[in-house]
Design an enzyme around this catalytic site. Structure first.
Site, PDB file in Angstrom:
ATOM      1  CE  LYS A 245      -3.829  -1.826   2.841  1.00  0.00           C
ATOM      2  NZ  LYS A 245      -4.956  -1.677   1.924  1.00  0.00           N
ATOM      3  NE  ARG A 319     -11.200  -9.661  -1.386  1.00  0.00           N
ATOM      4  CZ  ARG A 319     -11.619  -8.762  -2.260  1.00  0.00           C
ATOM      5  NH1 ARG A 319     -12.050  -9.138  -3.436  1.00  0.00           N
ATOM      6  NH2 ARG A 319     -11.598  -7.468  -1.972  1.00  0.00           N
TER       7      ARG A 319
HETATM    8  N1  BES Z   1      -7.962  -3.719   4.819  1.00  0.00           N
HETATM    9  C1  BES Z   1      -8.234  -3.314   3.499  1.00  0.00           C
HETATM   10  C2  BES Z   1      -9.561  -2.573   3.351  1.00  0.00           C
HETATM   11  C3  BES Z   1      -9.672  -1.259   4.042  1.00  0.00           C
HETATM   12  C4  BES Z   1      -9.438  -0.079   3.345  1.00  0.00           C
HETATM   13  C5  BES Z   1     -10.049  -1.164   5.360  1.00  0.00           C
HETATM   14  C6  BES Z   1      -9.569   1.140   3.990  1.00  0.00           C
HETATM   15  C7  BES Z   1     -10.181   0.046   6.008  1.00  0.00           C
HETATM   16  C8  BES Z   1      -9.942   1.204   5.315  1.00  0.00           C
HETATM   17  C9  BES Z   1      -8.275  -4.522   2.568  1.00  0.00           C
HETATM   18  O1  BES Z   1      -7.478  -5.584   2.926  1.00  0.00           O
HETATM   19  C10 BES Z   1      -7.784  -4.079   1.242  1.00  0.00           C
HETATM   20  O2  BES Z   1      -6.634  -3.740   1.152  1.00  0.00           O
HETATM   21  N2  BES Z   1      -8.650  -4.103   0.239  1.00  0.00           N
HETATM   22  C11 BES Z   1      -8.309  -3.693  -1.070  1.00  0.00           C
HETATM   23  C12 BES Z   1      -8.881  -4.708  -2.032  1.00  0.00           C
HETATM   24  C13 BES Z   1      -8.432  -4.528  -3.454  1.00  0.00           C
HETATM   25  C14 BES Z   1      -6.967  -4.872  -3.585  1.00  0.00           C
HETATM   26  C15 BES Z   1      -9.271  -5.401  -4.329  1.00  0.00           C
HETATM   27  C16 BES Z   1      -8.915  -2.323  -1.303  1.00  0.00           C
HETATM   28  O3  BES Z   1     -10.026  -2.073  -0.815  1.00  0.00           O
HETATM   29  O4  BES Z   1      -8.256  -1.483  -1.922  1.00  0.00           O
HETATM   30 MG    MG Z   2      -5.504  -5.428   2.155  1.00  0.00          MG
END
Ligand code: BES
Ligand code: MG
Ligand code: ZN
Length: 464
Positions: A245, A319
């Site tokens: 990230k 997931r």
């Molecule tokens: N933990 C994150 C989701 C999240 C984002 C929680 C902001 C709280 C605040 C999750 O694991 C994630 O990174 N999701 C990705 C999925 C994508 C790669 C399909 C996302 O939402 O960007």
């Molecule tokens: Mg994630």
């Protein structure tokens, strides 16, 4: 905060006596009626404070507007109680009494609002924030003990989700689970996780030095009326893994175990209520890190139910861990499953911090949960579970990929999870990515963890 129930809260020697003001109606207090400015009409959220100069047992009287009496409900009481308590904190009050005169009993919401507003994560500050220490109530029903336990569960969940990832490790979550009274708890270690066939969860955990823990807590009455599993996403830190990230998105990712914190909060207090059901609290806890052993884009994983997943993005890790937890819960042959997860940024984009997303396979079940949420001010908004969202996760080399297209991400994630739930089990998925952790204060909550889901799920368990 200590709660004392007294015969008449008006007569308590305390720092602040909080009374209510309805629109176009006098209050129970002469001082307020005489000295409040005309602009103080009693609209919900208005506050008028006056020093009593020893005319009353309390140092201050605080009148809080509650709107029209006939429109009063739990949400108005809780939100405005919280507002009044924040004002008391500003006044540096330590003891507060409530004299809310209405026909109905609102003790539950007064306690809920007071605890939420009095919360502060100052554990690591050498100078502590000011807090209310004691609350006096009268004219309340017998549910006070219940309200206190629920408030404690919320505080526990908030503390744990606010705790930095350096301390709130999978190991720590497991230790906490093992410390709770009235439960049978098992913790599965790395080798057992592998052996049990949880290939998706195991893969996510590999990039971290912190070993994964699969936590299973069980509460049961002697002859349970039904069996329910509650599952919390337990990513103790989500760096994104190799699909790392950007810094700004990683900043709050200690909160990626808010679902787990919610489940731990509930399981901690559950045995105090003695509900006549069986409840399984399940957490697949690990970190998502880009270490040398980290799982990689293109890897093909096999979940506990045998389905294969092509890793499209290592940041869609929640997931994967939930997939195995859902399979595990289905193998327990429970009647119902609720999972709660900070799962997708897409859900946060769609609903902001106003509501959590809810999806599932049974609309009556979903509606019951939405209803429980609305009673305690936790909003849930149903998002669609359409085939289109499943279609875009088709893989050339495995049964599915772990992500869909850029759009509709919350629903794709929901459809992904559905692959791991048996059709004959009622299932609801709560996406709390936007509601679990606040970057700025919202309603009765300050910045940081909210403990979202604790009240909704606990009330659901206790009422069904
Ligand atoms: N933990 C994150 C989701 C999240 C984002 C929680 C902001 C709280 C605040 C999750 O694991 C994630 O990174 N999701 C990705 C999925 C994508 C790669 C399909 C996302 O939402 O960007
Ligand atoms: Mg994630
Ligand atoms: Zn995550």
């Amino acid at each position: 905060m200590k709660i004392t129930v007294v015969e008449d809260s008006k007569n308590v020697n305390c720092d602040v006596l909080i009374i209510n003001k309805f629109e176009d109606k006098e209050t129970s207090n002469q001082l307020v009626n005489e000295f409040a400015p005309e602009t103080f009409t009693g609209k919900a959220g208005e506050i008028f404070t006056i020093h009593t100069h020893n005319k009353y047992p309390s140092t201050y009287i605080l009148a809080v507007g509650l709107g029209k009496e006939e429109e009063l409900d739990n949400n108005i009481i809780r939100e405005n109680t919280a507002k009044a308590i924040k004002k008391c904190i500003e006044l540096k009050a330590k003891t507060v009494a409530f004299d809310i005169t209405t026909d109905q009993m609102f003790g539950m919401s007064i306690i809920s609002g007071s605890f939420i507003a009095n919360y502060n994560f100052d554990k690591y500050k050498t100078k502590k924030e000011h807090r209310i220490e004691e609350l006096y109530l009268s004219n309340v029903s017998q549910h006070i003990e219940h309200a206190k336990h629920i408030a404690e569960a919320v505080e526990f969940a908030r503390d744990l989700a606010n705790e930095p990832a350096q301390y709130a490790t999978p190991q720590r979550l497991a230790e906490l689970a093992l410390s709770f009274d009235g439960l049978d708890t098992r913790v599965f270690e790395k080798e057992q996780i592998k052996k049990m066939g949880m290939g998706a969860f195991y893969a996510v955990s590999k990039g971290s030095e912190e070993p994964p823990k699969f936590i299973h807590m069980r509460y049961s009455s002697p002859t349970p009326l039904k069996r329910i599993a509650i599952i919390g996403k337990g990513i103790c830190f989500d760096s994104g893994g190799l699909d790392i990230k950007p810094a700004s998105s990683m900043l709050t990712m200690k909160d990626d175990m808010s679902g787990a914190a919610c489940i731990l909060g509930i399981m901690k207090v559950l045995s105090k209520f003695k509900p006549d059901i069986e409840v399984h609290g399940i957490i697949a806890a690990c970190e998502n890190m880009p270490g040398a052993e980290a799982y990689k884009p293109g890897d093909i994983l096999t979940a506990k139910n045998g389905k294969t997943i092509e890793v499209d993005n290592t940041d869609a890790e929640g997931r994967l861990t939930l997939a195995d937890a859902l399979c595990y819960a289905c193998d327990l042959e429970v009647d119902e499953i609720i999972d709660i997860a900070t799962l997708t940024g897409a859900c946060m984009v769609a609903l902001g911090n106003a509501a959590s997303g809810i999806m599932g396979n049974d609309s009556e079940f979903i509606n019951q949960i939405i209803k429980m949420g609305s009673l305690c001010g936790e909003k849930f908004w149903e998002l669609p579970m359409w085939q289109e969202y499943r279609d875009n996760m088709k893989s050339d080399v495995a049964d599915m990929k772990n992500t869909g297209t850029r759009y509709g991400g919350a629903s794709s994630a929901g459809m992904f999870l559905k692959e791991f739930v048996k059709d004959d089990i009622k299932w609801a998925h709560l996406d709390v990515a936007g509601t679990a952790f606040l970057e700025s204060p919202h309603k009765e909550f300050g910045k940081g963890a909210t403990g979202v889901g604790v009240r909704t799920i606990l009330n659901y368990i206790l009422c069904h």
